[in-house]
Scaffold this motif. Structure first.
Motif, PDB file in Angstrom:
ATOM      1  N   THR A 140     -32.774  24.703 -20.906  1.00 54.90           N
ATOM      2  CA  THR A 140     -33.566  26.035 -19.660  1.00 54.90           C
ATOM      3  C   THR A 140     -35.290  26.212 -20.885  1.00 54.90           C
ATOM      4  N   GLN A 141     -36.374  25.997 -19.869  1.00 56.24           N
ATOM      5  CA  GLN A 141     -37.301  26.442 -21.341  1.00 56.24           C
ATOM      6  C   GLN A 141     -38.048  27.810 -20.048  1.00 56.24           C
ATOM      7  N   HIS A 142     -38.837  28.314 -20.805  1.00 58.39           N
ATOM      8  CA  HIS A 142     -39.796  29.665 -19.981  1.00 58.39           C
ATOM      9  C   HIS A 142     -40.849  29.661 -20.631  1.00 58.39           C
ATOM     10  N   LEU A 143     -41.672  29.553 -19.851  1.00 57.58           N
ATOM     11  CA  LEU A 143     -43.024  29.985 -20.354  1.00 57.58           C
ATOM     12  C   LEU A 143     -44.109  31.681 -19.948  1.00 57.58           C
ATOM     13  N   ILE A 144     -44.150  32.072 -21.424  1.00 57.47           N
ATOM     14  CA  ILE A 144     -44.365  33.492 -21.230  1.00 57.47           C
ATOM     15  C   ILE A 144     -45.890  33.347 -22.084  1.00 57.47           C
ATOM     16  N   ARG A 145     -46.692  34.389 -21.179  1.00 57.25           N
ATOM     17  CA  ARG A 145     -47.730  34.738 -21.829  1.00 57.25           C
ATOM     18  C   ARG A 145     -48.606  35.577 -23.009  1.00 57.25           C
ATOM     19  N   GLY A 146     -48.679  34.952 -24.128  1.00 55.72           N
ATOM     20  CA  GLY A 146     -48.776  35.729 -25.380  1.00 55.72           C
ATOM     21  C   GLY A 146     -49.372  35.142 -26.876  1.00 55.72           C
ATOM     22  N   THR A 147     -49.087  34.873 -27.369  1.00 49.09           N
ATOM     23  CA  THR A 147     -49.663  33.737 -28.680  1.00 49.09           C
ATOM     24  C   THR A 147     -48.941  33.452 -29.416  1.00 49.09           C
ATOM     25  N   LEU A 148     -48.889  32.424 -30.279  1.00 51.25           N
ATOM     26  CA  LEU A 148     -47.456  31.908 -31.124  1.00 51.25           C
ATOM     27  C   LEU A 148     -47.294  33.083 -31.995  1.00 51.25           C
ATOM     28  N   ALA A 149     -48.794  33.514 -32.703  1.00 49.78           N
ATOM     29  CA  ALA A 149     -48.576  34.936 -33.759  1.00 49.78           C
ATOM     30  C   ALA A 149     -47.454  35.637 -33.461  1.00 49.78           C
ATOM     31  N   ALA A 150     -47.522  36.160 -32.739  1.00 50.15           N
ATOM     32  CA  ALA A 150     -47.002  37.401 -31.917  1.00 50.15           C
ATOM     33  C   ALA A 150     -45.065  37.105 -31.867  1.00 50.15           C
ATOM     34  N   ALA A 151     -45.080  36.351 -31.114  1.00 52.54           N
ATOM     35  CA  ALA A 151     -43.632  35.220 -31.132  1.00 52.54           C
ATOM     36  C   ALA A 151     -43.231  35.288 -32.848  1.00 52.54           C
ATOM     37  N   GLU A 152     -43.869  34.896 -33.629  1.00 51.83           N
ATOM     38  CA  GLU A 152     -43.123  34.031 -35.472  1.00 51.83           C
ATOM     39  C   GLU A 152     -43.236  35.902 -35.479  1.00 51.83           C
ATOM     40  N   SER A 153     -44.261  36.744 -35.510  1.00 51.82           N
ATOM     41  CA  SER A 153     -43.262  37.619 -36.364  1.00 51.82           C
ATOM     42  C   SER A 153     -42.286  38.486 -35.662  1.00 51.82           C
ATOM     43  N   GLU A 154     -42.285  38.565 -34.153  1.00 52.31           N
ATOM     44  CA  GLU A 154     -40.940  38.456 -33.532  1.00 52.31           C
ATOM     45  C   GLU A 154     -39.518  37.993 -34.105  1.00 52.31           C
ATOM     46  N   LEU A 155     -39.604  36.957 -34.435  1.00 52.52           N
ATOM     47  CA  LEU A 155     -38.796  36.380 -34.528  1.00 52.52           C
ATOM     48  C   LEU A 155     -38.455  35.662 -35.788  1.00 52.52           C
ATOM     49  N   ALA A 156     -39.508  36.018 -36.750  1.00 53.70           N
ATOM     50  CA  ALA A 156     -38.999  35.348 -38.152  1.00 53.70           C
ATOM     51  C   ALA A 156     -37.834  35.879 -38.090  1.00 53.70           C
ATOM     52  N   ARG A 157     -37.221  37.178 -38.437  1.00 51.66           N
ATOM     53  CA  ARG A 157     -35.463  37.712 -38.448  1.00 51.66           C
ATOM     54  C   ARG A 157     -34.892  36.986 -37.476  1.00 51.66           C
ATOM     55  N   PHE A 158     -34.901  35.740 -36.853  1.00 53.68           N
ATOM     56  CA  PHE A 158     -34.022  35.071 -36.811  1.00 53.68           C
ATOM     57  C   PHE A 158     -33.797  33.897 -37.220  1.00 53.68           C
ATOM     58  N   SER A 159     -34.276  33.444 -38.152  1.00 53.00           N
ATOM     59  CA  SER A 159     -34.565  32.313 -39.359  1.00 53.00           C
ATOM     60  C   SER A 159     -35.542  31.134 -38.292  1.00 53.00           C
ATOM     61  N   SER A 166     -46.977  26.383 -28.524  1.00 52.02           N
ATOM     62  CA  SER A 166     -48.042  27.641 -27.664  1.00 52.02           C
ATOM     63  C   SER A 166     -48.928  26.046 -26.981  1.00 52.02           C
ATOM     64  N   ALA A 167     -48.968  26.699 -26.019  1.00 51.11           N
ATOM     65  CA  ALA A 167     -49.820  26.266 -25.034  1.00 51.11           C
ATOM     66  C   ALA A 167     -50.811  26.154 -24.371  1.00 51.11           C
ATOM     67  N   GLY A 168     -51.873  26.873 -24.754  1.00 56.53           N
ATOM     68  CA  GLY A 168     -53.109  27.847 -23.896  1.00 56.53           C
ATOM     69  C   GLY A 168     -52.988  28.825 -24.487  1.00 56.53           C
ATOM     70  N   ASN A 169     -53.051  29.565 -23.438  1.00 58.76           N
ATOM     71  CA  ASN A 169     -52.572  30.547 -23.251  1.00 58.76           C
ATOM     72  C   ASN A 169     -50.980  31.731 -23.419  1.00 58.76           C
ATOM     73  N   TYR A 170     -50.151  30.818 -23.580  1.00 64.00           N
ATOM     74  CA  TYR A 170     -48.818  30.789 -22.693  1.00 64.00           C
ATOM     75  C   TYR A 170     -48.298  30.024 -24.428  1.00 64.00           C
ATOM     76  N   ILE A 171     -46.804  30.867 -24.520  1.00 69.54           N
ATOM     77  CA  ILE A 171     -45.870  29.932 -25.550  1.00 69.54           C
ATOM     78  C   ILE A 171     -44.706  29.572 -24.290  1.00 69.54           C
ATOM     79  N   GLU A 172     -43.913  28.500 -24.998  1.00 67.13           N
ATOM     80  CA  GLU A 172     -43.242  28.312 -24.150  1.00 67.13           C
ATOM     81  C   GLU A 172     -41.172  27.636 -24.982  1.00 67.13           C
ATOM     82  N   TYR A 173     -40.807  28.393 -24.369  1.00 67.18           N
ATOM     83  CA  TYR A 173     -39.314  28.638 -25.123  1.00 67.18           C
ATOM     84  C   TYR A 173     -38.470  27.208 -24.710  1.00 67.18           C
ATOM     85  N   SER A 174     -37.834  26.787 -25.874  1.00 70.33           N
ATOM     86  CA  SER A 174     -36.918  25.928 -25.324  1.00 70.33           C
ATOM     87  C   SER A 174     -35.508  26.308 -25.511  1.00 70.33           C
TER      88      SER A 174
END
Length: 282
Positions: free
Chosen positions: A196-215, A183-191
Motif C-alpha cells: 500500500t502507498q499513501h501520498l501525503i502533502r508535506g515535507t520529508l524533513a517534517a516526516a523525518e522529525s516525526e518518524l525518527a523515534r521509530f528507527s 519525497s515527491a515534490g510537494n508531497y511525500i509517499e509512504y510505502s
C-alpha cells in the motif's frame, strides 16, 4: 444525634421554666412552675419535630460550594424554621388549653414576633452547629473505616500509531508497517510492507522529525527507510548502499547517509546480512 439534641433542649427548657418561675415570684407574681413548664415543653416539642428540616439544610450547605450560597440556604432555613416554630407552638398551646377548658392568647404583634425570632435564631445556630459537627464526625469515621480503594488496573499502553491524511480521509498506520518514505515534490509517499502507498502533502524533513523515534531514518536525500525492517545491506564500492527489507523489497541509499546504517552492523547476529563488495581493479 437526635437524642443528644433532645436531651440538651429538655434540660434547657426545665432550667428556663424554674428560672422564670423564680423571677416571677421575686416580682410578686405567683410561682406557677406547671404553666411555665408547659410553655417550654410545647416549644421544645415543635423544635424537635422540625429537626429533620435543619438536618437537611445542614447537609445541603455542606454540599454547596461558596460562602454566599451557604448563607442564602441558612437565611431561608432560619426564616422557615422560625415561622413554623412560632405557628406550631401557638397552635399546640391553643389546642391543649382548649381541651383543658382554657384559652391561650399569643398577643400577636411585631414586637412579640421579633422576640420569638431572636430566640429561634440562637436555637437554629446552636442546633445547626451541633448537626454540622455530628455530620463531620460521621464522615470522618466512614472515611477511616472504609477499606482503601485499590488502584485502578494499569492499562497496557497502546502502541504508537501514525495518522496520515490521504486526500479527504485519515489513515491509521502502524510505524512497523512502513518500509520507506520518499519525497515527491510537494508531497511525500509512504510505502508499506503490504504494497500500500499513501501520498501525503508535506515535507520529508517534517516526516523525518516525526518518524525518527521509530528507527525510520534518512538514507538518501529524498528517502527515509525503516531500519527495523531491514534484512540485509549491500555496500557498494562507490559508497552507496542498498537495503533489503524483510518482505523482499529493496531500496537504495547514498554514501552521504551511509553512517545512518552503520548501527546495522551490530545486528548481524540477529539475521541482518551485510555484504561489502571489493572495489574493481582498473
Amino acid at each position: 444525634m437526635f437524642a443528644a439534641i433532645a436531651a440538651v433542649a429538655l434540660a434547657t427548657g426545665i432550667v428556663n421554666a424554674f428560672s422564670g418561675a423564680q423571677d416571677a415570684a421575686w416580682r410578686g407574681d405567683s410561682y406557677d412552675i406547671g404553666r411555665r413548664l408547659f410553655w417550654e415543653m410545647s416549644s421544645i416539642a415543635v423544635v424537635l419535630l422540625l429537626l429533620p428540616m435543619l438536618v437537611l439544610a445542614v447537609r445541603r450547605m455542606r454540599r454547596t460550594p461558596g460562602l454566599a450560597a451557604r448563607a442564602v440556604i441558612g437565611a431561608i432555613t432560619l426564616l422557615g424554621f422560625s415561622a413554623l416554630h412560632i405557628t406550631g407552638m401557638v397552635w399546640v398551646r391553643k389546642l391543649a388549653l382548649w381541651l383543658a377548658g382554657g384559652a391561650y392568647d399569643f398577643r400577636f404583634s411585631l414586637a412579640t414576633v421579633l422576640y420569638e425570632f431572636r430566640k429561634d435564631a440562637v436555637a437554629v445556630v446552636l442546633i445547626a452547629g451541633t448537626i454540622w459537627l455530628f455530620e463531620s464526625r460521621r464522615e470522618l469515621k466512614s472515611a477511616v473505616a472504609a477499606p482503601p480503594t485499590p488502584p485502578p488496573p494499569q492499562q497496557a499502553s497502546s502502541p504508537d500509531v501514525i495518522w496520515l491524511r490521504d486526500g479527504t480521509s485519515r489513515v491509521r498506520v502502524m510505524p512497523h508497517d512502513i518500509l520507506w518514505v520518499a519525497s515527491a515534490g510537494n508531497y511525500i509517499e509512504y510505502s508499506l510492507a503490504d504494497g500500500t502507498q499513501h501520498l501525503i502533502r508535506g515535507t520529508l524533513a517534517a516526516a523525518e522529525s516525526e518518524l525518527a523515534r521509530f528507527s525510520i531514518v534518512r538514507v538518501h536525500r529524498t528517502r527515509l527507510a525503516n531500519l527495523d525492517r531491514v534484512h540485509g545491506v549491500d555496500l557498494k564500492p562507490s559508497g552507496d548502499f542498498e537495503l533489503a527489507f524483510d518482505n523482499g523489497q529493496s531500496l537504495g541509499g547514498s554514501r552521504r547517509y551511509r553512517p545512518a546504517v552503520a548501527s546495522l552492523g551490530s545486528r548481524t547476529a540477529s539475521g541482518i546480512n551485510i555484504a561489502d563488495r571489493p572495489a574493481k581493479q582498473s
